[in-house]
Scaffold this motif. Structure first.
Motif, PDB file in Angstrom:
ATOM      1  N   GLU B 170      79.638 -17.391  -5.606  1.00  0.00           N
ATOM      2  CA  GLU B 170      78.557 -19.041  -5.293  1.00  0.00           C
ATOM      3  C   GLU B 170      79.054 -19.674  -5.882  1.00  0.00           C
ATOM      4  O   GLU B 170      80.102 -20.068  -6.833  1.00  0.00           O
ATOM      5  CB  GLU B 170      76.912 -18.789  -6.317  1.00  0.00           C
ATOM      6  N   ARG B 171      79.130 -21.097  -5.063  1.00  0.00           N
ATOM      7  CA  ARG B 171      79.974 -21.887  -4.976  1.00  0.00           C
ATOM      8  C   ARG B 171      79.486 -23.056  -6.035  1.00  0.00           C
ATOM      9  O   ARG B 171      79.973 -24.030  -6.920  1.00  0.00           O
ATOM     10  CB  ARG B 171      79.604 -22.965  -3.480  1.00  0.00           C
ATOM     11  N   ARG B 172      77.797 -22.817  -6.468  1.00  0.00           N
ATOM     12  CA  ARG B 172      77.143 -24.121  -7.095  1.00  0.00           C
ATOM     13  C   ARG B 172      77.383 -23.203  -8.298  1.00  0.00           C
ATOM     14  O   ARG B 172      77.197 -22.204  -8.790  1.00  0.00           O
ATOM     15  CB  ARG B 172      75.447 -23.548  -6.516  1.00  0.00           C
ATOM     16  N   GLY B 177      70.591 -20.700  -3.453  1.00  0.00           N
ATOM     17  CA  GLY B 177      70.329 -21.108  -2.687  1.00  0.00           C
ATOM     18  C   GLY B 177      69.237 -21.473  -2.552  1.00  0.00           C
ATOM     19  O   GLY B 177      68.183 -22.555  -3.601  1.00  0.00           O
ATOM     20  N   TYR B 178      68.998 -22.833  -0.796  1.00  0.00           N
ATOM     21  CA  TYR B 178      67.548 -23.090  -1.249  1.00  0.00           C
ATOM     22  C   TYR B 178      66.574 -22.456  -1.100  1.00  0.00           C
ATOM     23  O   TYR B 178      65.789 -23.258  -1.783  1.00  0.00           O
ATOM     24  CB  TYR B 178      67.139 -23.586   0.688  1.00  0.00           C
ATOM     25  N   MET B 179      66.323 -21.571  -1.020  1.00  0.00           N
ATOM     26  CA  MET B 179      64.996 -20.322  -1.102  1.00  0.00           C
ATOM     27  C   MET B 179      64.601 -21.274  -2.239  1.00  0.00           C
ATOM     28  O   MET B 179      63.126 -21.248  -3.027  1.00  0.00           O
ATOM     29  CB  MET B 179      65.022 -19.218  -1.757  1.00  0.00           C
ATOM     30  N   LEU B 181      64.781 -23.766  -3.735  1.00  0.00           N
ATOM     31  CA  LEU B 181      64.160 -25.242  -4.560  1.00  0.00           C
ATOM     32  C   LEU B 181      62.706 -25.834  -3.564  1.00  0.00           C
ATOM     33  O   LEU B 181      61.694 -26.468  -3.542  1.00  0.00           O
ATOM     34  CB  LEU B 181      65.286 -26.134  -4.402  1.00  0.00           C
ATOM     35  N   LEU B 182      62.437 -24.474  -2.569  1.00  0.00           N
ATOM     36  CA  LEU B 182      61.311 -24.987  -2.004  1.00  0.00           C
ATOM     37  C   LEU B 182      59.602 -24.402  -2.475  1.00  0.00           C
ATOM     38  O   LEU B 182      60.047 -24.442  -3.982  1.00  0.00           O
ATOM     39  CB  LEU B 182      61.111 -23.652  -0.220  1.00  0.00           C
ATOM     40  N   THR B 183      59.030 -25.148  -1.857  1.00  0.00           N
ATOM     41  CA  THR B 183      57.788 -25.192  -2.489  1.00  0.00           C
ATOM     42  C   THR B 183      56.683 -23.522  -2.719  1.00  0.00           C
ATOM     43  O   THR B 183      57.663 -22.072  -2.144  1.00  0.00           O
ATOM     44  CB  THR B 183      56.775 -26.198  -2.282  1.00  0.00           C
ATOM     45  N   TYR B 214      79.830 -21.003  -9.678  1.00  0.00           N
ATOM     46  CA  TYR B 214      80.825 -22.578  -9.069  1.00  0.00           C
ATOM     47  C   TYR B 214      82.214 -22.529  -9.692  1.00  0.00           C
ATOM     48  O   TYR B 214      83.738 -22.037  -9.828  1.00  0.00           O
ATOM     49  CB  TYR B 214      80.474 -23.173 -11.480  1.00  0.00           C
ATOM     50  N   ALA B 215      81.847 -21.515  -8.454  1.00  0.00           N
ATOM     51  CA  ALA B 215      83.339 -20.520  -7.909  1.00  0.00           C
ATOM     52  C   ALA B 215      83.715 -20.450  -6.296  1.00  0.00           C
ATOM     53  O   ALA B 215      83.101 -20.693  -5.444  1.00  0.00           O
ATOM     54  CB  ALA B 215      84.086 -19.397  -8.378  1.00  0.00           C
ATOM     55  N   GLU B 216      84.933 -20.827  -6.445  1.00  0.00           N
ATOM     56  CA  GLU B 216      85.354 -20.600  -4.785  1.00  0.00           C
ATOM     57  C   GLU B 216      86.430 -19.589  -4.155  1.00  0.00           C
ATOM     58  O   GLU B 216      86.757 -19.270  -5.310  1.00  0.00           O
ATOM     59  CB  GLU B 216      85.711 -22.066  -4.558  1.00  0.00           C
ATOM     60  N   THR B 326      77.338 -17.737   2.978  1.00  0.00           N
ATOM     61  CA  THR B 326      77.150 -18.263   3.056  1.00  0.00           C
ATOM     62  C   THR B 326      76.097 -19.560   3.169  1.00  0.00           C
ATOM     63  O   THR B 326      76.186 -20.719   3.011  1.00  0.00           O
ATOM     64  CB  THR B 326      78.398 -19.492   3.471  1.00  0.00           C
ATOM     65  N   GLY B 327      75.167 -19.041   3.987  1.00  0.00           N
ATOM     66  CA  GLY B 327      73.840 -19.612   4.365  1.00  0.00           C
ATOM     67  C   GLY B 327      73.864 -21.269   5.306  1.00  0.00           C
ATOM     68  O   GLY B 327      74.561 -21.363   6.227  1.00  0.00           O
ATOM     69  N   TRP B 328      73.252 -22.305   4.851  1.00  0.00           N
ATOM     70  CA  TRP B 328      72.315 -23.308   5.716  1.00  0.00           C
ATOM     71  C   TRP B 328      73.074 -24.791   5.294  1.00  0.00           C
ATOM     72  O   TRP B 328      73.500 -24.534   3.963  1.00  0.00           O
ATOM     73  CB  TRP B 328      71.847 -23.093   6.055  1.00  0.00           C
ATOM     74  N   PRO B 492      75.041 -24.991  10.128  1.00  0.00           N
ATOM     75  CA  PRO B 492      76.102 -24.050   9.514  1.00  0.00           C
ATOM     76  C   PRO B 492      76.739 -24.552   8.049  1.00  0.00           C
ATOM     77  O   PRO B 492      76.780 -25.744   7.859  1.00  0.00           O
ATOM     78  CB  PRO B 492      76.843 -23.316  10.125  1.00  0.00           C
ATOM     79  N   ASP B 493      76.403 -24.131   6.240  1.00  0.00           N
ATOM     80  CA  ASP B 493      77.062 -24.957   5.794  1.00  0.00           C
ATOM     81  C   ASP B 493      78.885 -24.943   5.860  1.00  0.00           C
ATOM     82  O   ASP B 493      79.585 -24.671   5.994  1.00  0.00           O
ATOM     83  CB  ASP B 493      77.528 -23.276   4.632  1.00  0.00           C
ATOM     84  N   ARG B 494      79.034 -26.788   5.475  1.00  0.00           N
ATOM     85  CA  ARG B 494      79.980 -27.007   5.835  1.00  0.00           C
ATOM     86  C   ARG B 494      81.044 -26.506   4.653  1.00  0.00           C
ATOM     87  O   ARG B 494      82.405 -26.049   5.961  1.00  0.00           O
ATOM     88  CB  ARG B 494      80.143 -28.297   5.666  1.00  0.00           C
ATOM     89  N   SER B 495      81.400 -25.756   4.056  1.00  0.00           N
ATOM     90  CA  SER B 495      81.901 -25.177   3.040  1.00  0.00           C
ATOM     91  C   SER B 495      82.673 -23.974   3.431  1.00  0.00           C
ATOM     92  O   SER B 495      83.391 -23.210   2.759  1.00  0.00           O
ATOM     93  CB  SER B 495      81.727 -24.830   1.302  1.00  0.00           C
ATOM     94  N   ALA B 496      81.698 -23.442   4.464  1.00  0.00           N
ATOM     95  CA  ALA B 496      81.964 -22.189   4.521  1.00  0.00           C
ATOM     96  C   ALA B 496      82.956 -22.072   5.917  1.00  0.00           C
ATOM     97  O   ALA B 496      83.381 -20.821   6.180  1.00  0.00           O
ATOM     98  CB  ALA B 496      80.576 -21.159   5.559  1.00  0.00           C
ATOM     99  N   LYS B 540      67.934 -18.442  10.251  1.00  0.00           N
ATOM    100  CA  LYS B 540      66.126 -17.663   9.745  1.00  0.00           C
ATOM    101  C   LYS B 540      65.767 -17.651   9.114  1.00  0.00           C
ATOM    102  O   LYS B 540      66.574 -18.238   7.924  1.00  0.00           O
ATOM    103  CB  LYS B 540      67.579 -16.155  10.306  1.00  0.00           C
ATOM    104  N   GLU B 541      64.433 -16.917   8.846  1.00  0.00           N
ATOM    105  CA  GLU B 541      63.572 -17.714   7.097  1.00  0.00           C
ATOM    106  C   GLU B 541      64.131 -16.401   6.670  1.00  0.00           C
ATOM    107  O   GLU B 541      64.659 -15.375   6.657  1.00  0.00           O
ATOM    108  CB  GLU B 541      61.991 -16.928   8.036  1.00  0.00           C
ATOM    109  N   ILE B 542      63.262 -16.186   5.075  1.00  0.00           N
ATOM    110  CA  ILE B 542      63.281 -15.326   4.107  1.00  0.00           C
ATOM    111  C   ILE B 542      63.475 -14.034   5.085  1.00  0.00           C
ATOM    112  O   ILE B 542      64.581 -13.707   4.368  1.00  0.00           O
ATOM    113  CB  ILE B 542      62.526 -16.127   2.594  1.00  0.00           C
TER     114      ILE B 542
END
Ligand SMILES: Cc1cc2nc3c(=O)[nH]c(=O)nc-3n(C[C@H](O)[C@H](O)[C@H](O)COP(=O)(O)OP(=O)(O)OC[C@H]3O[C@@H](n4cnc5c(N)ncnc54)[C@H](O)[C@@H]3O)c2cc1C
Ligand code: SF4
Lengths: 282, 786
Positions: B170-172, B177-179, B181-183, B214-216, B326-328, B492-496, B540-542
């Motif tokens: 995982e890069r972060r 991922g985004y899920m 952070l969602l409510t 935190y890796a690439e 790699t998501g969005w 699309p995720d730019r880092s992808a 796409k959705e979860i």
């Protein structure tokens, strides 16, 4: 700097002051203008026929190797649209069949952009700073379309120029709103509503004058202002200046050189205020 | 080499048009044919037994079946002869049903003629067949999952539970991922992090998962079954083993505060931080851009975990398969300047609203106007911001934002019943289980819906005004709101990009990763052993992201579970003596399967057998195991041995699309002229100019090359390469005085039987116009003479 100059048809009719002031300002900025020898319509009169419109533009552009400058946003937009379309080789070949001089690409500039660039490099040329003068920067629709000098939705180049002239750009909500000109013939009432809205918005924002970059916008805001005042029973009284005229004032050029007496709503009182203020300060 | 030939009646499907007796008798006359029979149904048990009996009795070592399309029954007959003790690859089929009897129903005589030619071609090829072995190679049974969003988490857990070891990179600093952070999330509006957090900690605690956060990934080499992965773990400046994740002690003394990316800029964090309380791993992280190096956190940490001198760490491992998840990334709303995002404080994005609504968010769940801190009383949602919009280069629908706005509108309405909410939409897209019901629920709650694409937002005296045309009433309106929420699209995720380049993945025009087939292979990449899941291949959705994560896991599991891979013997191979090391093949190979290490070398596990390399090699040093040069040449020669029709066309059809299209023309009974003698190749790119020239030299009047539509090649660019070769060929023909129109290249999808038939008919007409081959040469000579 040397540029080819494309005045556009308005320069010979309702926009003589645009032409006059453009030449005067460029001279003051040390820019040599070489008028295209045998120019014709930019294509605006034939927008419904792509081939003719592009052909007309190409005939102009083919006459020089220099960047072509025009003070008219309509011409500017049409010439650039044509240049973009002429990237298509097939279309270019078709057009070149009928041209005496072959079109092989061109760079097109608007006087606004040329002046802004020159002034930002040479701020000392501003001898009559427009200090404290609140001006509404009015872009209209064609300067930024197709996308070129600045963002179509939120351009800022006029504000930059106004600041270079030491004037104060007001926060002008409707600065990219259509002036109403293109629909004036078929839907006069709607066009007038729009123009009125723009003028009132500028006034409300505290502007003492409006600056424009397009002769059609200029007609709508300046020439029609009196009639609108009468029809709507509201005093507006906003001088509307071409950007070249306003820049000319700051460069110390006189009213005759800039054709200031040709504007319908006279900008002379404002000019007088500017000079008075300058006198007071010195 | 005794060959057995079996001409199938297929009931009346073939026998109703072709003269079976004649075909059987003709087959008997062909070289090396030891036995020829006509069978009522060769694919039936009786038919297969007959073939097997003959193999024994006549000591057959190769078999030709003239019947339906090999795309249908090639596996059947391969199995049948294998049972009789032959190598399964000693089979050749002549397609006399889909590409003959079904498409020439009214011209039995010519059709029979064509069938004779097809059988002759098949026998000629059969004589050159070689036994082939499916090789097996050992594979690594570990899997790399790139991206720890919900899709990557689902994939990792399924694989790990099934017993495979997973590296999750995982890069972060945290997975989720985004899920995360969602409510609350649609369609059931359950709390997002509450359902995700248990999965996140399961990942952390799973004995079969190595989580590298935190890796690439920096490099990947090798191919399916054996990828060598290399990467770098960035410095957190924290000892992960010592840090307890308490964060209070260190963060409370840190003097630097910056906007938090995990609150999309509306909340703040310190230079030393954990992204959010449920982060996994729950370990602090120092942001090197923000840190001023004062060292207060070092002193404050009682566990002595802060290590400001920490260096990045390299890692390396081998895996058998890779799952890209790699998501969005959100569309940058400042690009829609007309909405004033970034200029007007009360214009926010849907993601910022998610954070405002979140009880753990910067406002503790209060939906306020950023300009005043007051509760918003009138909220506008603007749909399709950055989606369905050619002006920003995104013409696709982001698919989830209608539902996300419906959800957030409901959440706001439930919390503040008096707040006025309007959703401005182009079309409301709520396709999915329970989604329409969800939409109806929003309507019942009193949320307003206006069909309009808002043209601009203006700010006047601190209020926002939306300007739009209500397309239901045709009115242009200007309506005041105090908060505007931009439903930003998914990109699309730019880092992808980096990952895409490292793995050689292709992209759709919308820039998301392209899957191997838009319907049939939803989680496979074009590269073998690489799978794609979640938003990496499109918004796409979860639910669907999880489904794809699990699907990718199942695919990877299926691939690796035996511990070895069986390879189709379709691959290319190099004649080491001939290779001149020009490296043309290396550039051409879409699978990056060829390397030149004096001489060229083909990675047979990676090669998919398209044959474009063989067609391009200037010295014929590369050949294919199936569809070899000699075999195809033999078919060309057999096709032109007797010229019984004018114009005679030798047609090369690619296995995936145009051969399929020709078969479809058959199943749809589309009738077209009998002039073509079809040769199946894996890809249009396989067609060596030598084949074409040989066909023309031997009297074919025209050569047709048919490939997949441009952009749809199953080997990415084989059809482009074919086109380039044809263009060169046409020039050559022109130079030697032949009409360049004698070589024609066409594109048709497997669904375009109609187009195949039409194009063939047109070609026949064109060739009729040109006259028999050589007409133009004679005309040229005559002209010179006069
Ligand atoms: C406003 C909004 C509201 C939403 N609400 C809902 C909802 O209510 N219900 C619903 O079903 N869906 C909702 N969604 C959609 C949901 O966010 C996605 O379905 C989900 O995030 C997809 O998960 P993913 O794993 O594919 O991608 P992501 O969540 O983007 O995860 C990808 C992960 O991969 C990592 N990564 C990226 N590149 C690399 C790399 N090169 N190396 C290593 N790691 C990398 C990222 O850091 C990230 O952790 C909403 C979306 C938005 C915008
Ligand atoms: S899901 Fe709705 S808001 Fe999102 S792009 Fe599609 S139509 Fe627009």
């Amino acid at each position: 700097m040397k540029l080819a100059y494309y005045p556009g048809c308005v320069s010979r009719s309702t926009g003589k002051e645009m032409d006059l002031s453009t030449r005067a300002v460029c001279e003051a900025l040390g820019i040599t203008l070489e008028e295209l020898e045998d120019w014709n319509c930019c294509g605006a009169t034939h927008v419904s026929n792509e081939l003719v419109a592009v052909g007309l533009a190409a005939r102009n552009l083919a006459q020089t190797d220099l960047p072509v400058m025009t003070p008219c946003s309509i011409c500017y937009s049409n010439l650039r649209t044509a240049a973009q379309k002429l990237e298509d080789r097939k279309l270019r070949a078709t057009v070149n069949q009928v041209l005496a001089q072959e079109y092989s690409g061109a760079k097109i500039r608007h006087a606004l952009d040329v002046i802004q660039e020159a002034l930002s490099q040479n701020p000392d040329l501003v001898v009559v700073p427009l200090q404290g003068i609140k001006v509404a920067p009015y872009y209209g629709c064609l300067l930024t379309r197709p996308r070129g000098v600045d963002s179509p939705e939120f351009p800022t180049v006029l504000e930059k120029l106004l600041k270079d002239l030491q004037a104060e750009p007001v926060d002008f909500r409707l600065k990219t709103f259509c002036c109403g000109g293109p629909i004036f013939m078929p839907r006069q009432k709607a066009a007038e509503d729009t123009t009125f809205k723009i003028l009132m918005d500028a006034k409300k924002a505290g502007a003492e004058a409006i600056v424009t970059v397009c002769p059609l916008c200029h007609i709508m805001l300046d020439a029609k202002q009196k009639a609108l005042e009468i029809k709507r029973g509201e005093k507006i009284g906003l001088p509307v200046l071409y950007v070249t005229q306003l820049a000319g004032i700051a460069l110390g050029l006189g009213p005759d050189e800039l054709g200031l007496n040709m504007n319908a709503v006279s900008p002379i009182p404002m000019v007088e205020r500017i000079y008075e203020k300058m006198a007071e300060q010195s | 080499m005794p060959i057995g030939v079996y001409v199938c009646h297929c009931g009346l499907n073939i026998a109703g048009v072709l003269d079976m007796d004649e075909l059987k008798r003709y087959a008997e006359t062909l070289p090396d044919v030891a036995v020829a029979r006509d069978l009522p149904f060769s694919c039936s048990d009786i038919g297969q037994e007959q073939i097997q009996k003959d193999v024994a009795e006549f000591k057959l070592d190769r078999v030709v079946v003239a019947a339906c399309s090999p795309r249908l029954h090639e596996p059947t007959f391969r199995r049948a002869i294998a049972k009789a003790g032959l190598n399964p690859y000693m089979l050749e089929m002549a397609n006399i049903r889909e590409q003959c009897s079904w498409v020439h129903m009214d011209r039995p005589a010519q059709a029979t003629q064509k069938a004779r030619d097809l059988i002759r071609m098949a026998v000629a090829k059969a004589a050159l067949l070689r036994p082939l072995e499916r090789e097996t190679v050992p594979v690594s049974q570990e899997v790399l999952v790139i991206g720890g969003g919900v899709a990557g988490i689902a994939a990792a857990l399924d694989l790990a539970d099934a017993g495979m070891h997973v590296y999750l990179v995982e890069r972060r600093p945290t997975i989720g991922g985004y899920m995360a952070l969602l409510t609350d999330v649609f369609p059931t509006n359950d709390c997002s992090i509450c359902v995700l957090a248990p999965k996140m900690s399961e990942v952390f605690n799973h004995p079969n998962i190595t989580l590298i956060s935190y890796a690439e990934i920096l490099n990947v080499e090798g191919s399916v079954g054996n990828f060598m992965v290399q990467g770098q773990k960035r410095a957190r400046y924290i000892d992960e083993k010592l840090c307890k994740g308490c964060i209070d002690q260190c963060a409370s003394v840190c003097p630097v505060e910056v906007p938090s990316e995990y609150d999309f800029g509306i909340g703040k964090r310190k230079a030393i931080y954990v992204p959010y309380p449920q982060a996994v791993p729950l370990v602090a992280c120092v942001d090197p851009k923000a840190c001023i190096g004062c060292g207060r956190c070092v002193e404050a940490c009682q566990a002595d975990a802060v290590k400001l001198e920490q260096e990045p760490e390299e890692f390396k491992f081998n895996v058998g398969a890779i799952i890209v998840a790699t998501g969005w990334q959100p569309f940058d709303a400042t690009r829609k300047e007309e909405y004033g995002y970034g200029r007007y404080r009360d214009v926010i994005t849907s993601l910022q609203l998610e954070r405002l609504l979140n009880a753990a968010g910067p406002t503790k769940g209060e939906v306020v106007r950023p300009s005043s801190g007051q509760i918003a009383r009138s909220i506008a949602f603007l749909q399709c911001v950055g989606s369905r919009d050619a002006t920003v280069g995104n013409i696709y629908c982001s698919r989830i934002c209608c539902m996300a706005s419906l959800k957030n509108a409901q959440l706001v309405k439930e919390k503040y019943p008096d707040t006025d909410i309007t959703i401005y939409y182009i079309d409301l897209r709520a396709g999915g289980e329970g989604y329409e019901e969800f939409y109806v629920r929003a309507q019942k709650l009193g949320i307003n819906f206006v069909r309009a694409r808002v043209s601009r937002i203006e700010q006047e005296d601190g209020d926002l005004y939306l300007i739009f045309e209500d397309t239901n009433t045709g009115e242009v309106k200007r309506v005041k709101h105090d908060l505007a929420v931009l439903s930003i699209g998914l990109e699309p995720d730019r880092s992808a990009d980096v990952i895409g380049n490292i793995l050689g993945l292709s992209r759709r025009p919308d820039r998301f990763f392209e899957i191997a087939h838009p319907k049939m292979r939803p989680v496979e990449a074009h590269i073998d052993g690489v799978f794609i899941a979640g938003c990496a291949s499109g918004p796409k959705e979860i639910q669907t992201s999880i489904a794809q994560g699990s699907a990718a896991a199942a695919k990877a599991f299926k691939l690796l579970q035996k511990g070895e891979l069986e390879l189709e013997p379709t691959s290319a191979f190099v004649d080491r003596d001939k290779c001149i090391q020009c490296k043309l093949c290396v550039d051409i190979c879409p699978k990056k399967a060829i390397a030149v290490e004096s001489p060229a070398y083909v990675d047979e596990a990676a090669c998919k057998g398209c044959g474009s390399c063989a067609a391009s090699c200037p010295v014929n040093a590369i050949d294919m195991r199936l569809f070899s040069d000699a075999q195809i040449m033999a078919q060309v020669r057999a096709a032109t041995e007797k010229k019984d029709e004018f114009p005679l066309i030798v047609a090369f059809l690619c296995n995936w699309c145009s051969y399929g299209a020709a078969d479809l023309a058959g199943t749809s009974r589309i009738q077209y002229p009998t002039n073509a003698r079809n040769i199946r190749v894996m890809c249009a790119g396989r067609v060596d100019p030598d084949f074409v020239l040989e066909a023309l030299r031997r009297g074919a009047d025209g050569v047709l090359i048919a490939g997949c539509r441009i952009g749809e090649c199953h080997y990415v660019s084989g059809n482009d390469q074919a086109l380039q070769r044809v263009n060169v060929l046409k020039e050559v023909l022109g130079k030697i005085g032949l009409d360049p129109g004698r070589v024609k290249i066409i594109w048709c999808a497997a669904s375009e039987g109609e187009i195949f038939a039409r194009q063939l008919k047109r070609f026949v007409d064109e060739l009729k116009e040109m006259g028999p081959i050589g007409t133009e040469l004679r005309a040229g000579e005559a002209q010179e003479a006069t």
